[in-house]
Design an enzyme around this catalytic site. Structure first.
Site, short mmCIF file in Angstrom:
data_model
loop_
_atom_site.label_atom_id
_atom_site.label_comp_id
_atom_site.label_asym_id
_atom_site.label_seq_id
_atom_site.Cartn_x
_atom_site.Cartn_y
_atom_site.Cartn_z
N GLU A 1 0.63 -0.91 -0.10
CA GLU A 1 -0.06 0.15 0.00
C GLU A 1 0.61 1.28 0.63
OE1 GLU A 1 -0.66 -2.84 2.38
OE2 GLU A 1 -2.02 -3.47 1.03
N HIS B 1 -11.02 -6.48 7.85
CA HIS B 1 -11.92 -5.78 6.82
C HIS B 1 -13.27 -5.38 7.03
CE1 HIS B 1 -9.15 -9.73 6.16
NE2 HIS B 1 -9.98 -9.01 4.64
#
Lengths: 431, 366
Positions: free
Chosen positions: B88, B157
């Protein structure tokens, strides 16, 4: 005790934790005999079209062109004209003169901060000569040599260092964190190695657009430990980005020697091997070697051979910055004992050896450059120095947070202006 | 429960929306869920601007784990829509570099929970580049990232990290609550010359989840905001939307919680004014202030953890500006200050029960 005696492996030797320690600390006599310096001219020069895996050995040796007698030898000799070499020499000398003057300006209280490139001038200057002017540089904080070699205005650089009325960055950045888009010089961040993936992104964009320009970036050996470094190398190898990664291994990251970035285990150029990237380890104090390696890497990038990682093996002869005192943690004997010498002297000796330069011309040039820098400083100081009044309008504090100022920043700006009125003492005092 | 926005004020708001957004009234619409609307926004922007590129983990050939980029690579080519390595930090760093070159990248961070490795590139680089370079370089990037819970995603998540970014100067934060808004806001974000975080409430990708997890779920097919213009339009960043006009209290919410609040208010029969903030930075202070001054009560609802959450900022702002109009303490309804649990998801989630209790409390002396 019970824990230990019940431990099923209590008969084994206890583990020990290795904490790296540099060879020399303050007061120690310095002997760099253990630094392996292969003879100049020994390293082979692969074709720029060769696969990275075919010349892994070059990540573990040292590409050197200038020998101890001032000769340019071996396959990496870029065979530059004396004129180009004289210009490179002049840029390095100008950089040193500039650094000297600005370091002193900080000591005189004219600015808050400065960083010299003493001893590693060849790394940025020779690279700038080997790259095209249009190629984009993503520097770290010690590559002011790029701007100087690209002929950028010294006065403009000093204005930034002084955060004065003519500072192109409006006083918003720490001194030396230049940004000069016009000269292909990306805004320097104080955060380390963030520029690495950014250079890859720029290079990928250039390739995606069918451009011909490439990107080059620099970081220190210490900050190769940052995650950004590894993200960048992964991206670059995956997309074969036209980018040159430079690691300036100047042995010291503030007070931490290169061992804290992994130098005890392998070279920094060897980082390239795991990524399948071309890796070169270069004598960073040899301007011709730096030039040749950069030119070679640029050729690879421009012909879609992908990225190259170059470790420039050099030495930080000064403190990290004006806020640092290297005498606290390393031996004062190190800079002079450094086995790869002074990059300016080495190129100068070469030009003298081939009959294209002499000591008198060099001394005259040094004098001339000192005058040039002095004149630039005088000019820049007409625009003010740090701390003598506010050089930028107060409102400008809010400029550039966003393209357009949202209400909450407008409100805060008004608060600031009201505070100034309420204080009964305008903050914009020219002391 | 399906027509949760078909309450008083909603139709008027939709009409005003159509008038203020930049698409013509004659524009054909089609039913879309939020994923399709987001996909359409990127598709249209890639058609309009050759500098728009889309990248992220699994977004290329496969079309994204939530299908948000489905078909984009086949249509626009591999150099404009591509998969990335799983870093990322690299994705955002590369996007910043591409932005500096002149592109307009739309990187995806697969889950907002994965955005932390990119924090330095977002906060110290993308958000600061314009300022530190006095405008020489900018970061016109739009970071899309599914966020929020309610899908049994466990702690990695489900998170809502918007408060980290609203705290940092130089970056905008946008959170849509309907397909119509998602498309219009995403187009506006992509066209914006500043870095923008576009958090997509994944629980409402397929339908306006109202918080009643034990009831059948709805999809977008019957919802007014599931009718989405097929062409280009944008919704100005920084403009909230009054989802339900009312007099009894003001509820400030965004994302999934807009629908939960709407449902709870309908069940309770309270005449609440529900404001969907849509953009957290810049915030639509005028709409908030006018509403709270009118109703005299303010409840703030978000799914993110409570302490130092964006609700704290909202509470402070409302108190600073509307103190003398307040008839009850401001109520904050949030997730708990714990990691997002897996099996106890609905105990964490600020659902109908928690909101209902807060409603009783704030309306006690009304």
């Amino acid at each position: 005790m019970t824990m230990a005696s019940e431990h099923p492996r209590a008969n084994l030797q206890p583990l020990t934790l290795h904490i790296p320690e540099p060879k020399f600390r303050p007061g120690d006599a310095v002997d760099f005999a253990e630094v392996d310096v292969p003879p100049a001219g020994e390293a082979r020069r692969p074709d720029t079209a060769d696969k990275a895996s075919d010349f892994i050995d070059l990540a573990y040796t040292l590409v050197r062109v200038l020998d101890d007698d001032g000769n340019a030898v071996g396959p990496w000799d870029p065979k530059l004209s004396p004129d180009v070499m004289r210009r490179m020499l002049r840029s390095m000398a100008l950089l040193r003169a500039f650094d000297e003057r600005m370091f002193r300006a900080q000591r005189q209280g004219k600015t808050s901060f400065y960083m010299k490139a003493l001893g590693e001038e060849a790394v940025a200057v020779a690279a700038a000569y080997a790259l095209d002017y249009e190629d984009m540089c993503f520097p770290s904080y010690r590559q002011q040599g790029l701007l100087i070699a690209r002929g950028w205005s010294l006065v403009d650089m000093m204005n930034q260092i002084y955060s004065n009325t003519a500072d192109r960055l409006g006083g918003k950045q720490l001194p030396i964190m230049y940004s000069v888009k016009e000269a292909g010089f990306f805004s320097i961040s104080g955060n380390l190695t963030t520029q690495y993936p950014q250079a890859v992104g720029w290079a990928m964009a250039s390739a995606a657009k069918g451009d011909t320009r490439i990107a080059a970036t620099w970081c220190g050996e210490g900050s190769t430990a940052e995650g950004d470094f590894h993200s960048a190398l992964t991206f670059a190898t995956v997309y074969r980005a036209p980018v040159i990664f430079n690691i300036v291994n100047n042995q010291w990251a503030i007070s931490s020697f290169s061992g804290f970035a992994g130098a005890e285990a392998t070279t920094f150029a060897a980082r390239a091997v795991g990524y399948g990237i071309a890796g070169l380890r270069v004598d960073g104090n040899d301007a011709l070697a730096v030039y040749a390696a950069t030119e070679w890497a640029a050729e690879r990038a421009r012909t879609n051979q992908g990225p190259t990682l170059i470790e420039h093996f050099t030495y930080r002869a000064e403190g990290h910055s004006t806020s640092d005192d290297p005498g606290q943690y390393r031996s004062e004997g190190e800079p002079n004992a450094w086995p790869l010498g002074d990059p300016i002297k080495r190129l100068k000796d070469h030009l003298i050896a081939i009959g294209e330069w002499d000591d008198d011309r060099h001394a005259a040039q040094d004098k001339e450059l000192a005058e040039q820098v002095k004149a630039a400083q005088k000019e820049a100081e007409k625009n003010g120095i740090l701390g003598h009044g506010l050089h930028q309008p107060l409102e400008s504090l809010f400029d550039g947070v966003f393209e357009e100022l949202p209400w909450h920043l407008k409100e805060q700006r008004q608060q600031m202006l009201d505070e100034e009125s309420a204080s009964g003492r305008p903050w914009d005092i020219k002391a | 429960m399906s027509d949760v926005t078909a309450t008083r004020g909603s139709d008027a708001t939709e009409a005003a929306e159509a008038a203020s957004s930049s698409h013509a009234d004659t524009e054909p619409t089609t039913r879309m869920n939020m994923i399709q609307a987001i996909n359409s926004a990127m598709d249209i922007m890639m058609e309009r601007d050759p500098d728009v590129i889309v990248m992220g983990e699994d977004v290329g050939y496969f079309g994204g784990v939530f299908r948000a980029t489905a078909g984009l690579q086949a249509k626009h080519g591999k150099t404009r829509v591509f998969d990335t390595p799983i870093t990322e930090c690299g994705i955002i760093g590369v996007a910043v570099g591409m932005g500096a070159y002149g592109l307009r990248p739309v990187p995806e961070i697969q889950f907002a929970d994965y955005i932390y490795p990119a924090l330095d590139q977002l906060v110290s680089e993308a958000a600061r580049l314009r300022y530190r370079s006095a405008g020489e370089f900018t970061s016109p990037i739009t970071v899309r990232s599914p966020f929020g819970g309610g899908i049994f995603g466990g702690q990695t998540h489900s998170q809502s990290p918007e408060g980290l970014f609203t705290h940092m100067s130089g970056i905008k934060t946008v959170i849509p609550s309907t397909p119509y808004d998602a498309k219009g806001l995403l187009i506006a974000a992509i066209e914006d010359n500043d870095p923008t975080l576009f958090f997509e409430p994944k629980r409402i990708y397929n339908g306006p989840f109202d918080g009643y997890w034990d009831r059948p779920s709805q999809n977008w097919s019957k919802h007014p905001a599931g009718a989405v213009p097929t062409g280009y339009y944008k919704i100005e960043l920084g403009k909230a939307k009054i989802v339900r006009a009312g007099e009894a209290l003001t509820i400030l919410a965004y994302g999934t919680m807009v629908h939960v609040c709407t449902a709870v208010v309908a069940e309770a029969g309270i005449d609440a004014e529900i404001i969907d903030l849509r953009t957290l930075v810049p915030l639509d202070i005028e709409t908030i202030e006018a509403s709270v001054k009118k109703t005299g009560r303010c409840m703030i609802v978000h799914e993110a953890t409570r302490t130092s959450g964006f609700g704290a900022e909202l509470s402070a702002i409302v108190q600073e500006r509307c103190f003398y109009h307040l008839e009850a303490p401001i109520e904050r309804v949030t997730g708990f200050d714990t990691p997002y649990p897996h099996s106890l998801e609905w105990a964490y989630f600020p659902g109908p029960v928690r909101i209902g209790e807060a409603l009783k409390k704030i309306m006690k002396d009304a």
